[in-house]
Write a protein that holds these residues in place. Structure first.
Motif, PDB file in Angstrom:
ATOM      1  N   SER A 172       0.921  -1.155   0.204  1.00 47.78           N
ATOM      2  CA  SER A 172       0.124   0.007   0.055  1.00 47.78           C
ATOM      3  C   SER A 172       0.944   1.154   0.059  1.00 47.78           C
ATOM      4  O   SER A 172       1.509   1.511   1.033  1.00 47.78           O
ATOM      5  CB  SER A 172      -0.850   0.139   1.325  1.00 47.78           C
ATOM      6  N   PRO A 173       0.765   2.112  -0.992  1.00 44.99           N
ATOM      7  CA  PRO A 173       1.571   3.290  -1.136  1.00 44.99           C
ATOM      8  C   PRO A 173       1.185   4.213   0.030  1.00 44.99           C
ATOM      9  O   PRO A 173       1.723   5.176   0.216  1.00 44.99           O
ATOM     10  CB  PRO A 173       1.439   3.711  -2.437  1.00 44.99           C
ATOM     11  N   ARG A 174      -0.193   4.108   0.542  1.00 46.11           N
ATOM     12  CA  ARG A 174      -0.678   4.954   1.557  1.00 46.11           C
ATOM     13  C   ARG A 174       0.141   4.776   2.898  1.00 46.11           C
ATOM     14  O   ARG A 174      -0.136   5.813   3.711  1.00 46.11           O
ATOM     15  CB  ARG A 174      -2.044   4.758   1.749  1.00 46.11           C
ATOM     16  N   THR A 175       0.511   3.642   3.119  1.00 43.96           N
ATOM     17  CA  THR A 175       0.964   3.172   4.508  1.00 43.96           C
ATOM     18  C   THR A 175       2.756   3.216   4.428  1.00 43.96           C
ATOM     19  O   THR A 175       3.121   2.858   5.576  1.00 43.96           O
ATOM     20  CB  THR A 175       0.375   2.106   4.989  1.00 43.96           C
ATOM     21  N   GLN A 211       2.627  -0.353 -10.414  1.00 45.75           N
ATOM     22  CA  GLN A 211       3.424   0.068 -11.181  1.00 45.75           C
ATOM     23  C   GLN A 211       2.856   0.226 -12.614  1.00 45.75           C
ATOM     24  O   GLN A 211       3.242   0.824 -13.505  1.00 45.75           O
ATOM     25  CB  GLN A 211       4.640  -0.861 -11.284  1.00 45.75           C
ATOM     26  N   GLU A 212       2.328  -1.063 -13.060  1.00 45.56           N
ATOM     27  CA  GLU A 212       1.732  -1.205 -14.375  1.00 45.56           C
ATOM     28  C   GLU A 212       0.357  -0.544 -14.743  1.00 45.56           C
ATOM     29  O   GLU A 212      -0.149  -0.604 -15.747  1.00 45.56           O
ATOM     30  CB  GLU A 212       1.796  -2.729 -14.658  1.00 45.56           C
ATOM     31  N   GLY A 213      -0.095   0.037 -13.646  1.00 43.14           N
ATOM     32  CA  GLY A 213      -1.491   0.604 -14.001  1.00 43.14           C
ATOM     33  C   GLY A 213      -2.618  -0.306 -14.142  1.00 43.14           C
ATOM     34  O   GLY A 213      -3.773   0.243 -14.477  1.00 43.14           O
ATOM     35  N   ILE A 214      -2.536  -1.584 -13.691  1.00 43.93           N
ATOM     36  CA  ILE A 214      -3.711  -2.404 -13.608  1.00 43.93           C
ATOM     37  C   ILE A 214      -4.682  -2.109 -12.568  1.00 43.93           C
ATOM     38  O   ILE A 214      -5.933  -2.054 -12.855  1.00 43.93           O
ATOM     39  CB  ILE A 214      -3.175  -3.870 -13.338  1.00 43.93           C
ATOM     40  N   ALA A 219      -5.669   6.497  -6.026  1.00 43.50           N
ATOM     41  CA  ALA A 219      -6.730   7.186  -6.456  1.00 43.50           C
ATOM     42  C   ALA A 219      -7.571   7.633  -5.204  1.00 43.50           C
ATOM     43  O   ALA A 219      -7.855   7.178  -4.209  1.00 43.50           O
ATOM     44  CB  ALA A 219      -7.683   6.383  -7.434  1.00 43.50           C
ATOM     45  N   THR A 220      -8.210   9.064  -5.263  1.00 44.60           N
ATOM     46  CA  THR A 220      -8.834   9.712  -4.166  1.00 44.60           C
ATOM     47  C   THR A 220      -9.990  10.059  -4.850  1.00 44.60           C
ATOM     48  O   THR A 220     -10.034  11.136  -5.748  1.00 44.60           O
ATOM     49  CB  THR A 220      -8.073  10.639  -3.501  1.00 44.60           C
ATOM     50  N   PRO A 221     -11.237   9.542  -4.338  1.00 46.10           N
ATOM     51  CA  PRO A 221     -11.479   8.531  -3.788  1.00 46.10           C
ATOM     52  C   PRO A 221     -11.206   7.023  -4.468  1.00 46.10           C
ATOM     53  O   PRO A 221     -11.055   7.195  -5.756  1.00 46.10           O
ATOM     54  CB  PRO A 221     -12.975   8.421  -3.205  1.00 46.10           C
ATOM     55  N   PRO A 222     -10.907   6.097  -3.751  1.00 47.17           N
ATOM     56  CA  PRO A 222     -10.761   4.882  -4.638  1.00 47.17           C
ATOM     57  C   PRO A 222     -11.920   4.399  -5.317  1.00 47.17           C
ATOM     58  O   PRO A 222     -13.036   4.751  -4.878  1.00 47.17           O
ATOM     59  CB  PRO A 222     -10.356   3.688  -3.540  1.00 47.17           C
TER      60      PRO A 222
END
Length: 254
Positions: A172-175, A211-214, A219-222
């Motif tokens: 998770s890039p958020r944590t 990384q591959e954009g899958i 995104a905010t909001p997800p």
């Protein structure tokens, strides 16, 4: 190269689920490098249970609780264990597969050892899917002690007649700024290799998707469907690894 990965994984997903092209088009492409989806080690106890056509229990340890049916705002998104159970039942219709979860969301690997013998005796699973490492990372636990605890847990499961599939923490890039799970994922990789059990590297898989954009984890909001879409892919790719381990003829043959 990316197209080859997408095509190969999508084709394997159709083969496992018996789904049609039209069905697959409505769902996210569950792409992942092949190195992250191979079992590498056999699951002989699970294979034996499936052959005997007796009830086959799979224990998911340290998982979120299963979802409940609902609709609209009251709907609860499905988590990956439900997709594993659904897909394995389709793959092995005579296997009598029953999946059960035991949630220990704040337990370290060491803490799990205290309750594991009782859990194994209660559920008598042919396979234990063990998610671990997140809370160890939050606490900053010693990685060597963490690895030793995983080794001990695998030994307890094998002694109880249970195969083990180890699962790393989520990416998770958020944590990432708060705690780093990467060292614990690496420790799990080597612990699983030493114990010769399959390792599902959920961390690297989700990082690949990001990384591959899958999937867009920033995104905010997800996306409203993000949780279920990610868990659907995790479940189906994990089934591929389980099938790989079940159908492997000899331990460590790949």
């Amino acid at each position: 190269m990316k197209r080859w990965i997408l095509g190969a994984v999508l084709a394997s997903t159709w083969a496992l689920t018996g789904g049609s092209l039209a069905q697959a088009a409505k769902e996210p492409v569950c792409a992942a490098p092949s190195a992250l989806t191979q079992a590498r080690y056999a699951l002989p106890r699970l294979a034996k249970s499936l052959r005997t056509k007796t009830p086959t229990t799979i224990l998911v340890l340290n998982s979120a609780k299963g979802s409940k049916p609902g609709s609209g705002k009251d709907a609860i998104a499905r988590s990956f264990p439900s997709f594993i159970e659904e897909t394995l039942r389709e793959r092995y219709p005579d296997g009598g597969i029953v999946l059960t979860t035991r949630s220990q969301p704040r337990a370290t690997a060491q803490a799990i050892l205290a309750v594991l013998p009782k859990l194994l005796a209660q559920t008598r699973p042919a396979l234990m899917i063990w998610q671990t490492g997140t809370y160890d990372a939050i606490l900053g636990a010693d990685t060597s002690a963490f690895s030793d605890a995983v080794d001990a847990g695998v030994d307890l499961a094998h002694a109880a007649g249970t195969d083990v599939l180890v699962v790393s923490p989520q990416y998770s890039p958020r944590t990432a700024f708060a705690f780093d799970v990467a060292p614990y994922t690496s420790a799990l990789h080597w612990a699983a290799r030493a114990a010769q059990v399959p390792f599902f590297d959920r961390y690297d898989m989700m990082r690949f998707w990001d990384q591959e954009g899958i999937f867009d984890f920033d995104a905010t909001p997800p996306s409203p469907s993000l949780f279920e879409d990610v868990h659907r892919c995790i479940g189906r790719l994990m089934v591929g690894m389980i099938v790989d381990g079940v159908e492997m003829r000899t331990l460590g043959s790949r």
